[in-house]
Design an enzyme around this catalytic site. Sequence first.
Site, PDB file in Angstrom:
ATOM      1  N   SER A 175      -9.482   9.916   4.946  1.00 44.07           N
ATOM      2  CA  SER A 175     -10.489   8.989   4.426  1.00 44.07           C
ATOM      3  C   SER A 175     -11.249   9.540   3.236  1.00 44.07           C
ATOM      4  CB  SER A 175     -11.479   8.566   5.529  1.00 44.07           C
ATOM      5  OG  SER A 175     -10.948   7.491   6.256  1.00 44.07           O
ATOM      6  N   ARG A 280       1.654   5.489   6.247  1.00 43.27           N
ATOM      7  CA  ARG A 280       1.339   5.043   4.893  1.00 43.27           C
ATOM      8  C   ARG A 280       1.416   6.253   3.972  1.00 43.27           C
ATOM      9  NH1 ARG A 280      -4.125   4.100   4.603  1.00 43.27           N
ATOM     10  NH2 ARG A 280      -4.248   5.618   2.901  1.00 43.27           N
ATOM     11  N   ASP A 282       0.764   7.753   0.174  1.00 43.56           N
ATOM     12  CA  ASP A 282      -0.080   7.498  -0.999  1.00 43.56           C
ATOM     13  C   ASP A 282       0.504   8.144  -2.257  1.00 43.56           C
ATOM     14  OD1 ASP A 282      -1.785   6.207   0.729  1.00 43.56           O
ATOM     15  OD2 ASP A 282      -3.214   7.866   0.868  1.00 43.56           O
ATOM     16  N   ASN A 296      -0.239   9.393   5.646  1.00 48.46           N
ATOM     17  CA  ASN A 296      -1.206   9.051   6.691  1.00 48.46           C
ATOM     18  C   ASN A 296      -0.425   8.571   7.909  1.00 48.46           C
ATOM     19  OD1 ASN A 296      -3.950   8.927   5.020  1.00 48.46           O
ATOM     20  ND2 ASN A 296      -2.334   8.009   3.796  1.00 48.46           N
ATOM     21  N   GLY A 300      -5.508   3.279   8.518  1.00 50.20           N
ATOM     22  CA  GLY A 300      -6.494   2.293   8.945  1.00 50.20           C
ATOM     23  C   GLY A 300      -5.843   0.993   9.396  1.00 50.20           C
TER      24      GLY A 300
END
Length: 331
Positions: A175, A280, A282, A296, A300
Amino acid sequence: MKIAVLMGGTSAEREVSLASGQGIVKALRERGHEVWTVDTARGFVPPEREADLLPEGVHAAPPGDLEGALDPIQLADVEQIRAADVAFLALHGGAGEDGTIQALLDLMGVRYTGSGPLGSGIAMDKDVSKRLFRDAQVPTLPWRVARAPDFRYDPDTIEDLIGFPCIVKPSKQGSSVGITVVGESDQLASAVEEARKYDSEVMIERYAKGRELTVGILGDQALPPVEIRPKKGIYDYHSKYTPGMTEYFCPAPLEEEVVAQMQAYALRAFRVLKLRGYARIDFILAREQLFCLEANTLPGMTATSLLPKAAAAMGIDYPELCERIVRLAGG
């Protein structure tokens, strides 16, 4: 199906996790499942107390330490976890995303969503992840790591190999907590001091100004990329969780060749880190060059998070996404 949704915990991402978890609980109940809420810091949460978990939404700064929290081993005594057909991990950061709870669930014989202990631990450690990206020919930005107890680094090496500006961040945190953009060498020490509050290792990485992108993986499929455009500065905790601070575009407005290359890199990263279920990955696109930033393993999962946005672009609504993640559960 009986599903225990594990959320909360004690990491700096506790509030984000609670938001994800509450959305998942609602969606899975809509799909007809028997769903139990478990805050891994407090234990089972009865239905009549669920609304108290996140009364004011996610704040624009990570919360402080949580007193009196359960030790992860105590989760083995939570009846609702033991009785579940599947544990849905809505945890972010800390023991929930570093493989600790995954290992416990393996020992308990409980199936769970997302990656196993090995993949979770590898992906949480940005230094190890980037070494594997490099070996698998997934492009990543140059970096160095300063480690506890003294967090020493060679300023000349940083200037020659990485240069300024650079990014300083905790090596095992999510985060965008504890992240700083450093413009000059005399700012480096204070940035390392900030990042070390959250981790025993601090990563110093080249800063590449460009388009921030992310690719969700669901099963063995790469989803459409999402472009992230902070209205001010970098995509840090404040930009992520303050309404109106960031714009999102999905599918990202990119040429087909760039999309195909990024999805291929994302799948390669997913496999080399030994991930499973969903994740995920990035990226940043700087001067027409893609660089992989991190993976990740438990992204989220609020209804407006990046992975649900990407799934929606494929015609997969939020409850169906939660259902598919449950079906992909291993352990």
